[in-house]
Write a protein that holds these residues in place. Structure first.
Motif, PDB file in Angstrom:
ATOM      1  N   VAL A 128       0.863  -1.069  -0.034  1.00  0.00           N
ATOM      2  CA  VAL A 128       0.121   0.067   0.057  1.00  0.00           C
ATOM      3  C   VAL A 128       0.879   0.973   0.032  1.00  0.00           C
ATOM      4  CG1 VAL A 128      -1.905   1.341   1.169  1.00  0.00           C
ATOM      5  CG2 VAL A 128      -1.936  -1.267   1.326  1.00  0.00           C
ATOM      6  N   ARG A 129       0.580   2.133  -1.032  1.00  0.00           N
ATOM      7  CA  ARG A 129       1.541   3.424  -1.074  1.00  0.00           C
ATOM      8  C   ARG A 129       0.766   4.622  -0.909  1.00  0.00           C
ATOM      9  NH1 ARG A 129       6.352   1.597  -0.086  1.00  0.00           N
ATOM     10  NH2 ARG A 129       7.141   0.032  -1.298  1.00  0.00           N
ATOM     11  N   TRP A 130      -0.591   4.476  -0.837  1.00  0.00           N
ATOM     12  CA  TRP A 130      -1.305   5.644  -0.445  1.00  0.00           C
ATOM     13  C   TRP A 130      -2.840   5.003  -0.204  1.00  0.00           C
ATOM     14  CZ3 TRP A 130      -5.861   7.220  -3.220  1.00  0.00           C
ATOM     15  CH2 TRP A 130      -6.287   8.542  -2.920  1.00  0.00           C
ATOM     16  N   SER A 131      -3.400   5.989   0.726  1.00  0.00           N
ATOM     17  CA  SER A 131      -4.637   5.559   1.045  1.00  0.00           C
ATOM     18  C   SER A 131      -5.612   6.826   1.332  1.00  0.00           C
ATOM     19  CB  SER A 131      -4.852   4.497   2.205  1.00  0.00           C
ATOM     20  OG  SER A 131      -4.423   5.119   3.575  1.00  0.00           O
ATOM     21  N   ASP A 132      -6.999   6.642   1.226  1.00  0.00           N
ATOM     22  CA  ASP A 132      -7.771   7.749   1.290  1.00  0.00           C
ATOM     23  C   ASP A 132      -8.887   7.288   2.127  1.00  0.00           C
ATOM     24  OD1 ASP A 132      -8.425  10.565   0.866  1.00  0.00           O
ATOM     25  OD2 ASP A 132      -9.665   9.922  -0.708  1.00  0.00           O
ATOM     26  N   HIS A 133      -9.565   8.137   3.034  1.00  0.00           N
ATOM     27  CA  HIS A 133     -10.681   7.808   3.431  1.00  0.00           C
ATOM     28  C   HIS A 133     -11.448   9.141   4.008  1.00  0.00           C
ATOM     29  CE1 HIS A 133      -8.711   3.865   4.623  1.00  0.00           C
ATOM     30  NE2 HIS A 133      -7.701   4.783   4.882  1.00  0.00           N
ATOM     31  N   THR A 134     -12.802   8.849   3.350  1.00  0.00           N
ATOM     32  CA  THR A 134     -13.953   9.994   3.505  1.00  0.00           C
ATOM     33  C   THR A 134     -15.074   9.567   4.075  1.00  0.00           C
ATOM     34  OG1 THR A 134     -14.920   9.648   1.508  1.00  0.00           O
ATOM     35  CG2 THR A 134     -12.995  11.314   1.502  1.00  0.00           C
ATOM     36  N   PRO A 135     -15.965  10.256   5.075  1.00  0.00           N
ATOM     37  CA  PRO A 135     -17.175   9.966   5.558  1.00  0.00           C
ATOM     38  C   PRO A 135     -17.886   9.521   4.565  1.00  0.00           C
ATOM     39  CG  PRO A 135     -16.394  12.476   6.307  1.00  0.00           C
ATOM     40  CD  PRO A 135     -15.484  11.852   5.320  1.00  0.00           C
ATOM     41  N   VAL A 136     -18.812   8.446   4.990  1.00  0.00           N
ATOM     42  CA  VAL A 136     -19.826   7.756   4.217  1.00  0.00           C
ATOM     43  C   VAL A 136     -20.680   8.830   3.417  1.00  0.00           C
ATOM     44  CG1 VAL A 136     -21.557   7.416   5.621  1.00  0.00           C
ATOM     45  CG2 VAL A 136     -21.058   5.825   3.908  1.00  0.00           C
ATOM     46  N   SER A 137     -21.024   9.962   4.002  1.00  0.00           N
ATOM     47  CA  SER A 137     -21.982  11.027   3.471  1.00  0.00           C
ATOM     48  C   SER A 137     -21.258  11.939   2.421  1.00  0.00           C
ATOM     49  CB  SER A 137     -22.573  11.779   4.225  1.00  0.00           C
ATOM     50  OG  SER A 137     -21.491  12.582   5.231  1.00  0.00           O
ATOM     51  N   GLU A 138     -19.951  11.795   2.431  1.00  0.00           N
ATOM     52  CA  GLU A 138     -19.139  12.729   1.265  1.00  0.00           C
ATOM     53  C   GLU A 138     -18.398  11.871   0.262  1.00  0.00           C
ATOM     54  OE1 GLU A 138     -16.739  15.095   3.585  1.00  0.00           O
ATOM     55  OE2 GLU A 138     -17.862  15.535   5.154  1.00  0.00           O
TER      56      GLU A 138
END
Length: 154
Positions: A128-138
């Motif tokens: 894994v070289r990059w990850s991104d997480h956003t709220p479920v509503s966005e």
């Protein structure tokens, strides 16, 4: 459970795509892979995200990056959605054991029974070289993943 960290080996998996064909992460070694977890097919935010991902797909292909989109939906729901929307990438069913792959990446919401919005860019060696997480509503900005894919393969 915490999300799979950058620099860690990505958890391997084998899931069926929208056509019922198995896809394993380890079989894609040798090229980068973007794994995009999303809550549910046919939902508003997810539809917008995957439409943007479809629009950017030729640019991901230029970098050699393969795109996989993963949800807890059944293969049958994913096939119907993919046929309707014309997605150029594989939709993978994390239906049973329910959410097991999302859980292995630390993005399964056990209360709601769906994956949270998590994206993982995995290099040709499975790291894994990059990850991104956003709220479920966005919605996520899929262009950010493209920027990272370009940087990874430059």
């Amino acid at each position: 459970m915490t999300s799979t960290p950058e620099g860690a080996q990505a958890p391997d998996f084998s899931l069926d795509d929208q056509h019922g064909r198995p896809v394993s992460l380890s079989s894609l070694r040798g090229a980068p892979v973007l794994v995009v977890f999303y809550p549910l097919a046919f939902s508003g935010v997810c539809s917008g995200e995957l439409a943007e991902l479809a629009e950017l797909h030729p640019r991901f292909a230029e970098t050699g990056t393969r795109v996989l989109a993963v949800s807890v939906d059944s293969v049958f729901a994913l096939r119907t959605w993919s046929d309707r929307e014309g997605f150029p990438f594989r939709l993978l069913s994390d239906f049973w054991p329910h959410g097991a792959v999302a859980e292995s990446y630390g993005v399964f919401d056990a209360e709601r029974g769906v994956a949270r919005r998590g994206s993982f860019l995995i290099d040709a060696d499975g790291v894994v070289r990059w990850s991104d997480h956003t709220p479920v509503s966005e919605p996520r900005e899929m262009a950010r993943a493209l920027e990272r894919a370009r940087a990874l393969t430059a």
